[in-house]
Design a protein around this motif. Structure first.
Motif, PDB file in Angstrom:
ATOM      1  N   PHE A  17      26.516  45.410   0.854  1.00 16.71           N
ATOM      2  CA  PHE A  17      26.382  45.160   2.288  1.00 16.71           C
ATOM      3  C   PHE A  17      27.187  46.185   3.081  1.00 16.71           C
ATOM      4  CE2 PHE A  17      25.871  40.919   0.357  1.00 16.71           C
ATOM      5  CZ  PHE A  17      24.619  40.577   0.851  1.00 16.71           C
ATOM      6  N   ILE A  18      26.587  46.699   4.141  1.00 17.40           N
ATOM      7  CA  ILE A  18      27.294  47.526   5.115  1.00 17.40           C
ATOM      8  C   ILE A  18      27.082  46.865   6.468  1.00 17.40           C
ATOM      9  CG2 ILE A  18      27.573  49.815   6.113  1.00 17.40           C
ATOM     10  CD1 ILE A  18      26.248  50.979   3.626  1.00 17.40           C
ATOM     11  N   HIS A  19      28.138  46.275   6.990  1.00 14.81           N
ATOM     12  CA  HIS A  19      28.049  45.456   8.197  1.00 14.81           C
ATOM     13  C   HIS A  19      28.642  46.231   9.368  1.00 14.81           C
ATOM     14  CE1 HIS A  19      28.148  41.005   9.654  1.00 14.81           C
ATOM     15  NE2 HIS A  19      27.461  41.793  10.454  1.00 14.81           N
ATOM     16  N   PHE A  20      27.789  46.625  10.308  1.00 13.75           N
ATOM     17  CA  PHE A  20      28.217  47.372  11.488  1.00 13.75           C
ATOM     18  C   PHE A  20      28.496  46.402  12.636  1.00 13.75           C
ATOM     19  CE2 PHE A  20      25.459  50.116   9.001  1.00 13.75           C
ATOM     20  CZ  PHE A  20      26.175  51.303   8.930  1.00 13.75           C
ATOM     21  N   ASP A  21      29.675  46.500  13.199  1.00 14.34           N
ATOM     22  CA  ASP A  21      30.008  45.687  14.369  1.00 14.34           C
ATOM     23  C   ASP A  21      29.634  46.491  15.617  1.00 14.34           C
ATOM     24  OD1 ASP A  21      30.970  43.823  16.119  1.00 14.34           O
ATOM     25  OD2 ASP A  21      33.090  44.317  15.816  1.00 14.34           O
ATOM     26  N   VAL A  22      28.480  46.164  16.190  1.00 14.08           N
ATOM     27  CA  VAL A  22      27.986  46.844  17.386  1.00 14.08           C
ATOM     28  C   VAL A  22      27.661  45.799  18.441  1.00 14.08           C
ATOM     29  CG1 VAL A  22      27.102  48.889  16.216  1.00 14.08           C
ATOM     30  CG2 VAL A  22      25.671  46.853  16.365  1.00 14.08           C
ATOM     31  N   GLU A  23      27.781  46.188  19.722  1.00 13.12           N
ATOM     32  CA  GLU A  23      27.535  45.240  20.818  1.00 13.12           C
ATOM     33  C   GLU A  23      26.076  44.804  20.836  1.00 13.12           C
ATOM     34  OE1 GLU A  23      28.832  46.894  24.479  1.00 13.12           O
ATOM     35  OE2 GLU A  23      30.960  46.971  23.902  1.00 13.12           O
ATOM     36  N   ASP A  24      25.182  45.755  20.771  1.00 11.91           N
ATOM     37  CA  ASP A  24      23.752  45.447  20.713  1.00 11.91           C
ATOM     38  C   ASP A  24      23.307  45.536  19.261  1.00 11.91           C
ATOM     39  OD1 ASP A  24      23.537  45.304  23.565  1.00 11.91           O
ATOM     40  OD2 ASP A  24      23.652  47.496  23.576  1.00 11.91           O
ATOM     41  N   HIS A  25      22.322  44.759  18.924  1.00  9.21           N
ATOM     42  CA  HIS A  25      21.897  44.689  17.540  1.00  9.21           C
ATOM     43  C   HIS A  25      20.909  45.808  17.191  1.00  9.21           C
ATOM     44  CE1 HIS A  25      24.123  41.060  17.176  1.00  9.21           C
ATOM     45  NE2 HIS A  25      23.363  40.407  18.032  1.00  9.21           N
ATOM     46  N   PHE A  26      21.376  47.047  17.368  1.00  8.57           N
ATOM     47  CA  PHE A  26      20.597  48.192  16.926  1.00  8.57           C
ATOM     48  C   PHE A  26      21.566  49.287  16.520  1.00  8.57           C
ATOM     49  CE2 PHE A  26      21.118  48.825  21.513  1.00  8.57           C
ATOM     50  CZ  PHE A  26      21.565  50.141  21.566  1.00  8.57           C
ATOM     51  N   LEU A  27      21.042  50.244  15.760  1.00  9.06           N
ATOM     52  CA  LEU A  27      21.878  51.308  15.215  1.00  9.06           C
ATOM     53  C   LEU A  27      21.078  52.602  15.224  1.00  9.06           C
ATOM     54  CD1 LEU A  27      24.739  51.502  13.747  1.00  9.06           C
ATOM     55  CD2 LEU A  27      23.412  51.614  11.632  1.00  9.06           C
ATOM     56  N   LYS A  28      21.773  53.712  15.491  1.00 14.50           N
ATOM     57  CA  LYS A  28      21.107  55.008  15.444  1.00 14.50           C
ATOM     58  C   LYS A  28      20.573  55.276  14.039  1.00 14.50           C
ATOM     59  CE  LYS A  28      23.811  57.338  19.047  1.00 14.50           C
ATOM     60  NZ  LYS A  28      24.724  58.484  19.333  1.00 14.50           N
ATOM     61  N   LEU A  29      19.412  55.886  13.982  1.00  8.76           N
ATOM     62  CA  LEU A  29      18.799  56.180  12.685  1.00  8.76           C
ATOM     63  C   LEU A  29      19.689  57.105  11.860  1.00  8.76           C
ATOM     64  CD1 LEU A  29      16.377  55.955  10.777  1.00  8.76           C
ATOM     65  CD2 LEU A  29      15.345  57.907  11.969  1.00  8.76           C
ATOM     66  N   ASP A  30      20.310  58.093  12.511  1.00  9.73           N
ATOM     67  CA  ASP A  30      21.169  59.031  11.780  1.00  9.73           C
ATOM     68  C   ASP A  30      22.332  58.302  11.108  1.00  9.73           C
ATOM     69  OD1 ASP A  30      19.613  61.158  12.449  1.00  9.73           O
ATOM     70  OD2 ASP A  30      20.907  61.917  14.052  1.00  9.73           O
ATOM     71  N   THR A  31      22.912  57.327  11.805  1.00 12.15           N
ATOM     72  CA  THR A  31      24.032  56.578  11.236  1.00 12.15           C
ATOM     73  C   THR A  31      23.588  55.781  10.020  1.00 12.15           C
ATOM     74  OG1 THR A  31      24.978  56.344  13.465  1.00 12.15           O
ATOM     75  CG2 THR A  31      25.872  54.919  11.735  1.00 12.15           C
ATOM     76  N   PHE A  32      22.433  55.148  10.135  1.00 12.60           N
ATOM     77  CA  PHE A  32      21.908  54.366   9.024  1.00 12.60           C
ATOM     78  C   PHE A  32      21.646  55.252   7.808  1.00 12.60           C
ATOM     79  CE2 PHE A  32      18.130  53.031   6.668  1.00 12.60           C
ATOM     80  CZ  PHE A  32      18.556  51.808   6.179  1.00 12.60           C
ATOM     81  N   ILE A  33      20.968  56.380   8.024  1.00  9.57           N
ATOM     82  CA  ILE A  33      20.595  57.264   6.915  1.00  9.57           C
ATOM     83  C   ILE A  33      21.838  57.861   6.268  1.00  9.57           C
ATOM     84  CG2 ILE A  33      19.448  59.438   6.321  1.00  9.57           C
ATOM     85  CD1 ILE A  33      17.349  58.788   8.440  1.00  9.57           C
TER      86      ILE A  33
END
Length: 367
Positions: A17-33
């Motif tokens: 699991f990689i759990h990102f604490d972000v305000e909105d429930h979305f993440l940049k594609l570059d960060t994910f990849i």
């Protein structure tokens, strides 16, 4: 990897699991990849360093749950389990695994369950001599019993996945000082480089406030720690001091002996160590060579030595192996281990932290 349904992957495989604490429930594609690729690179580095590159695995991305951004990666192992378990059953491997996962081989044995223990026990029974056979006096070691377990056994693959996921999580989650204490800077430079790239990706995304490695709202790595973790470890162009000697007791399967005491410096003994890796060594035990000259050893085609030896760790691998005392030869006891004081006379600096463990290993019978 064979075709499997999403349910099978969810149920049978181990999740990273990689759990990102972000305000909105979305993440940049570059960060994910970039973070997913870094996780894969860490596993690859573990494989190359510890498992001789024998691990066959896939890293699979599962869809996130609704209302969160929790990256769920699945490590699916299809082969290479022999090297994983052999590594865990070695002194060096036990130290790294416990340092990264927080669990000793004994605790892993308990967690992996009765099913795997039964598989290991069956493997022992396949190769152990019968009690009614008085002709075989050799004493089988756990390192060789591992070979009786199929390298792609499904149960062994699932168990390997859990260990590998826990080690990968440890590389990502632990603080720099903890990893340094384990010896990661020396033994796993590639894994630390991949870890650095992971946190560079997190640092470049200002939306990421914290990072966690469980499905829960637990984020042990705050953004303030990203920069420190993103720094790659310094590379020493030249070692100022040679690494200290590590002393351990192991069984060696001899594949190419050299019975000339003087010539062994030029053409060393060759064998297989407890992780089934080729090893070269010299025997410095004077009493052993006295027995050789007097022809008092029972020599076989393929010999097994139980030795107390010293080696130095370089780039995560044992080097400069020196057999200080031959304890057993083909099951016949020759001597007792040297005391720390006696070892100190031969070695200027050494560690006894990895001496043969006194507790059962993953492969012992738990009954």
């Amino acid at each position: 990897m064979t075709e499997s349904s999403l349910w099978e992957v969810e149920e049978l495989s181990s999740h990273l699991f990689i759990h990102f604490d972000v305000e909105d429930h979305f993440l940049k594609l570059d960060t994910f990849i970039q973070t997913a690729e870094s996780a894969r690179d860490i596993i690859t580095a573990l494989d190359e360093t510890f498992f001789q590159g024998s691990l066959k695995f896939d890293l699979i991305v599962l869809p996130p749950d609704d209302g969160s951004f929790l990256t769920k990666l699945v490590v699916w192992v299809s082969a290479g389990t022999t090297a994983v378990f052999a590594f865990l059953n070695s002194d060096v491997g036990a130290a790294y695994v416990e340092g990264l996962t927080g669990k000793s081989p004994v605790e892993w044995a308990q967690e992996l369950g009765q099913d795997h223990r039964e598989r290991v026990q069956e493997a022992y029974e396949m190769i152990e001599p019968s009690e009614d056979d008085p002709q075989d006096t050799s004493e089988p070691t756990h390192a060789y019993a591992i070979d009786a377990i199929p390298d792609s056994d499904p149960g062994a693959c699932r168990s390997s996945e859990k260990i590998i996921v826990a080690m990968t999580r440890g590389v990502l989650e632990k603080e720099n000082k903890e990893l340094s204490k384990i010896g990661m800077e020396v033994g796993l430079a590639k894994a630390l480089d991949a870890r650095s790239e992971f946190y560079v990706a997190c640092l470049n995304n200002r939306k990421v406030k914290r990072i966690g490695f469980t499905p829960d709202d637990d984020f042990p790595v705050p953004r303030g720690s990203f920069a420190e973790r993103a720094q790659k470890p310094a590379r020493k162009e030249k070692e100022e001091e040679p690494p200290e000697w590590t002393v351990a007791i192991e069984s060696i399967y001899v594949t190419s002996p050299n019975w000339d005491e003087e010539d062994q410096r030029a053409r060393q003994w060759k064998g297989k160590d407890q992780v089934r890796r080729d090893c070269y060594f010299v025997i410095e035990d004077a009493e052993f060579w006295r027995l050789v000259k007097r022809k008092e050893l029972h020599v076989e085609v393929l010999d097994i030595l139980k030795v107390q030896w010293a080696y130095q760790i370089s780039e995560g691998r044992p080097k400069n192996r020196r057999v200080l005392r031959v304890l057993e030869f083909n099951g016949d006891k020759l001597a007792d281990p040297l005391t720390p004081e006696a070892i100190g006379v031969t070695l200027e600096s050494y560690s006894t932290a990895n001496v043969q463990r006194s507790e059962p290993s993953l492969f012992d019978d738990w009954g």
